[in-house]
Write a protein that holds these residues in place. Structure first.
Motif, PDB file in Angstrom:
ATOM      1  N   GLN A 231     -15.938  -3.460  -3.472  1.00  0.00           N
ATOM      2  CA  GLN A 231     -14.957  -2.734  -4.273  1.00  0.00           C
ATOM      3  C   GLN A 231     -15.170  -3.006  -5.756  1.00  0.00           C
ATOM      4  O   GLN A 231     -15.039  -2.123  -6.591  1.00  0.00           O
ATOM      5  CB  GLN A 231     -13.533  -3.137  -3.857  1.00  0.00           C
TER       6      GLN A 231
ATOM      7  N   ALA B 247       0.848  -1.191   0.000  1.00  0.00           N
ATOM      8  CA  ALA B 247       0.000   0.000   0.000  1.00  0.00           C
ATOM      9  C   ALA B 247       0.879   1.234   0.000  1.00  0.00           C
ATOM     10  O   ALA B 247       1.993   1.227   0.551  1.00  0.00           O
ATOM     11  CB  ALA B 247      -0.937   0.008   1.212  1.00  0.00           C
ATOM     12  N   ASN B 248       0.386   2.294  -0.626  1.00  0.00           N
ATOM     13  CA  ASN B 248       1.078   3.569  -0.615  1.00  0.00           C
ATOM     14  C   ASN B 248       0.545   4.432   0.519  1.00  0.00           C
ATOM     15  O   ASN B 248      -0.618   4.337   0.903  1.00  0.00           O
ATOM     16  CB  ASN B 248       0.897   4.285  -1.951  1.00  0.00           C
TER      17      ASN B 248
ATOM     18  N   ASP C  61      -2.761   6.110   0.318  1.00  0.00           N
ATOM     19  CA  ASP C  61      -3.988   5.326   0.434  1.00  0.00           C
ATOM     20  C   ASP C  61      -4.316   4.932   1.866  1.00  0.00           C
ATOM     21  O   ASP C  61      -5.237   4.146   2.101  1.00  0.00           O
ATOM     22  CB  ASP C  61      -3.867   4.055  -0.424  1.00  0.00           C
TER      23      ASP C  61
ATOM     24  N   GLU D 275      -5.211   6.862   4.669  1.00  0.00           N
ATOM     25  CA  GLU D 275      -5.692   8.016   5.417  1.00  0.00           C
ATOM     26  C   GLU D 275      -6.160   7.627   6.816  1.00  0.00           C
ATOM     27  O   GLU D 275      -6.041   8.399   7.764  1.00  0.00           O
ATOM     28  CB  GLU D 275      -6.839   8.681   4.649  1.00  0.00           C
TER      29      GLU D 275
ATOM     30  N   GLU E  36      -2.173  -0.105 -10.066  1.00  0.00           N
ATOM     31  CA  GLU E  36      -3.461  -0.793  -9.974  1.00  0.00           C
ATOM     32  C   GLU E  36      -3.343  -2.311 -10.015  1.00  0.00           C
ATOM     33  O   GLU E  36      -3.932  -3.011  -9.188  1.00  0.00           O
ATOM     34  CB  GLU E  36      -4.365  -0.313 -11.110  1.00  0.00           C
TER      35      GLU E  36
END
Length: 458
Positions: A258, A174-175, A178, A180, A230
């Motif tokens: 999702q 994960a970055n 992303d 939060e 992605e």
């Protein structure tokens, strides 16, 4: 060859526009070789005989005339795509789906590395993986970047990479952008891998082994545009999703939600199988080997979609996608190959002082009383009398008149540096001219609009 090689060479170099204004990123000179030559050479050295090169018409035209590209012995199956800023790497891979007959090795044109490629391929083979990728430690660039006042931090957001105890199975990715609401690990992962190492400070090298089924999946799912942004997160997450025949957990419900958001349907599900699947299943059932400890579950917990990563701790591994990385690559890349520092066709005065850490390209001329240290001098470049070049990159076809002092600069192709100019940490664009007897210039960028110079202050 069991893998088909694909070179991604259509990127526009948006993060270093001053260098790529007139020269496409794949053809930028690094150590007097086109940038794309390095991954091609890597593939050639390990035995590939053919590579599919996805690029633009402009790059293809330049490839046909570049002498170093003519040295490549492999067959280059060049596929030209439109220079469209909206086309991502997954889109490009989807574009050549009809050419893909086996699993693929995808490499970016801006990768310079001395990795033992079999480390990645062996992971892919040994675990019958869906994905095996290369990552390296993040680099702290120490050189002052030309055109900037002081050292400018990139401010890039971190990646969080989760691996199992072996450090090879890729469990989570994960970055920072992303996350939060904080770092959240799915229960389905923790049930199967209760001990997971979360790593930061890693850089994706953009070198991937992928199953052919993944390319077929992309052909059916046009909503995925980027491999890195992605496709990879999807594959890593999908490892721990249950099949449609199994009872659904909360994680699976989240996946389904999702999909509805993304507009996905069951027809775009990734189905991992191969013609050897029955034999592989039989071998796994009769083997006592397991990839994990702590429970009596079968190997891989029965999962057919598996992702692996080889983290390169030592050696050279750079993605040349920023000006700072470009400068560092020019300093280190020539050390990968044992070649003469001065090209045989270059004419160098006996009264030139040249450091052992500099290189001079073909058809160049260097006059009397010059000093060249820690620098790259490109092909067909003329350096006249009493010039001092230190810690700089001089591209092809540049003329440096008498008495110039150039320190820490990048001078792009076909530029002219007028007599007596004193440049420190300046970036001179393609075809620009610095007038004779110019005052001392520090941290300037001479761009591609006539008579424009901009001082960048941090």
């Amino acid at each position: 060859m069991e893998l088909q090689a694909v070179l991604m060479a259509a990127g526009g170099g948006s993060r270093m526009p001053d260098l790529t204004y007139n020269t496409p990123k794949p053809m930028l000179p690094v150590g007097n070789k086109p940038l794309m030559w390095y991954p091609l050479n890597l593939l050639e050295r390990v035995g590939f005989e053919e590579v599919i090169v996805i690029t633009t018409k402009e790059v293809h035209k330049m490839m046909s005339t570049d002498p170093k590209m003519k040295d490549v012995k492999m067959k280059l199956d060049v596929v030209c795509i439109q220079e469209d800023g909206d086309m991502g790497t997954a889109d490009a891979l989807r574009h050549i789906q009809q050419k893909i007959k086996t699993d693929v090795l995808v490499v970016s044109c801006d990768l310079i590395t001395d990795v033992a490629l079999h480390e990645v391929v062996d992971l892919f083979r040994a675990h019958n993986a869906t994905l095996a990728m290369l990552m390296s430690r993040a680099h702290e660039f120490t050189e002052t970047v030309p055109g900037q006042k002081g050292k400018k931090r990139t401010g890039e957001q971190r990646d969080f990479v989760g691996v199992d105890q072996s450090g090879k199975r890729l469990l989570f990715m994960a970055n920072e952008a992303d996350l939060e609401d904080g770092l959240s690990i799915r229960k389905s992962i923790m049930r199967k891998h209760p001990r997971m190492h979360i790593k930061t400070g890693l850089v994706d090298a953009h070198l991937y082994c992928l199953k052919k089924a993944v390319v077929d999946f992309l052909a059916d799912n046009k909503s995925i545009s980027s491999i890195r942004g992605e496709l990879l997160p999807y594959l890593v997450r999908k490892q721990f999703s249950k099949t449609t025949n199994c009872p659904k957990s909360k994680d699976d419900a989240d996946d389904q939600a999702q999909k509805m958001i993304d507009g996905s349907t069951n027809s775009t599900e990734l189905l991992i199988s191969s013609r050897d699947e029955p034999l592989l299943q039989l071998a796994q059932e009769r083997s006592c080997w397991n990839d994990h400890r702590g429970d009596m579950s079968e190997a891989y917990h029965g999962g057919k979609l598996r992702c692996y990563v080889h983290i390169m701790d030592q050696g050279l591994c750079y993605r040349v996608n920023t000006l700072a990385a470009y400068i560092e690559a020019n300093r280190l890349a020539p050390k990968l190959f044992e070649e003469p520092a001065v090209h045989p066709s270059a004419v160098i005065s006996e009264r030139c002082q040249m450091g052992s850490d500099s290189i001079i390209g073909a058809q160049s001329q260097v006059a009397d009383k010059t000093s060249i240290k820690r620098s790259t001098i490109g092909n067909s470049t003329t350096v006249k009398e009493k010039v001092k070049v230190t810690n700089s990159i001089i591209m092809h076809g540049v003329t440096i008149e008498e008495g110039c002092n150039i320190h820490g600069c990048v001078i792009c192709s076909n530029a002219v540096i007028g007599r007596g100019a004193d440049l420190k940490y300046c970036l001179v664009g393609n075809g620009q001219r610095i007038e004779p007897e110019e005052h001392k210039l520090h941290s300037f960028r001479f761009l591609h609009t006539k008579n424009l110079s901009v001082w960048m202050e941090h």
